[in-house]
Design an enzyme around this catalytic site. Structure first.
Site, short mmCIF file in Angstrom:
data_model
loop_
_atom_site.label_atom_id
_atom_site.label_comp_id
_atom_site.label_asym_id
_atom_site.label_seq_id
_atom_site.Cartn_x
_atom_site.Cartn_y
_atom_site.Cartn_z
CG LEU A 143 27.15 44.94 -22.37
CD1 LEU A 143 27.79 45.64 -23.51
CD2 LEU A 143 28.32 44.23 -21.29
CG ASP A 144 26.28 47.11 -15.53
OD1 ASP A 144 24.91 46.79 -15.58
OD2 ASP A 144 27.06 46.59 -14.86
CB ALA A 145 24.89 53.09 -18.57
#
Length: 188
Positions: free
Chosen positions: A40-42
């Site tokens: 997951l992206d930050a």
């Protein structure tokens, strides 16, 4: 072979190696030998699966195995039937064309925790929520899809991966639970 369900908080990196000034998975999980099965992206939140089994990691993360992933997306604007239809159809994002998916307008989930920091609000610009279920997951795909239909993403929460969901395993951000091997086999 543990399978860890982890609710990744906003702004946490999906890696164990430290990066100065940033939180990573190592700040929350100290189980040796586990790795994320997908990322997951930050700036995204929600369910992640981690395991020490490379074959299981590949089966969960690789698009050839078609594990459905559902994302709850707060968008800038109100989704209408036309924008939902465009989201469900293949979208040419320049470097790839998305596969058809499921996209439905939903009410803001009551069980969802407040984000820290909160989403900005503007009285003159309403927001809406969409549940998008994909069987693929390219880099920043959901954000790119909603932007392509004129509904930029404000908040993105992955709520489920295959048979595992935050609805059946309610975890607050930063919390995790280990799923016994027997339970994992019964869900497959």
């Amino acid at each position: 072979m543990p399978l860890i369900l982890f609710n990744k908080p906003f702004q946490v990196l999906c890696q164990f190696s430290p990066q100065e000034g940033r939180q990573s998975l190592a700040d929350y999980l100290s189980i040796p030998g586990i790795y994320p099965a997908g990322r997951l992206d930050a700036d995204s939140e929600g369910l992640m699966l981690l395991t020490d089994d490379g074959a299981l990691q590949h089966k969960i993360a690789h698009p050839d195995h078609k594990e459905a992933k559902t994302y709850l997306v707060q968008v800038d604007g109100i989704p209408d039937a036309a924008s939902l239809a465009r989201l469900q159809a293949p979208i040419d994002l320049g470097d790839f064309v998305t596969k058809p998916c499921r996209a439905v307008r939903i009410a803001e989930p009551e069980w969802l925790w407040p984000r820290n920091p909160p989403i900005r609000t503007r009285a003159d610009k309403p927001t809406g929520w969409i549940a998008i279920t994909l069987e693929e997951g390219k880099n920043r795909q959901v954000r790119r899809m909603t932007a392509a239909v004129g509904l930029p993403t404000l908040r993105l929460v992955r709520s489920s991966i295959g048979p595992f969901s935050l609805a059946t395993h309610p975890l607050m951000p930063g919390e995790f639970v280990e799923i016994p091997v027997a339970a994992l086999k019964s869900k497959r």
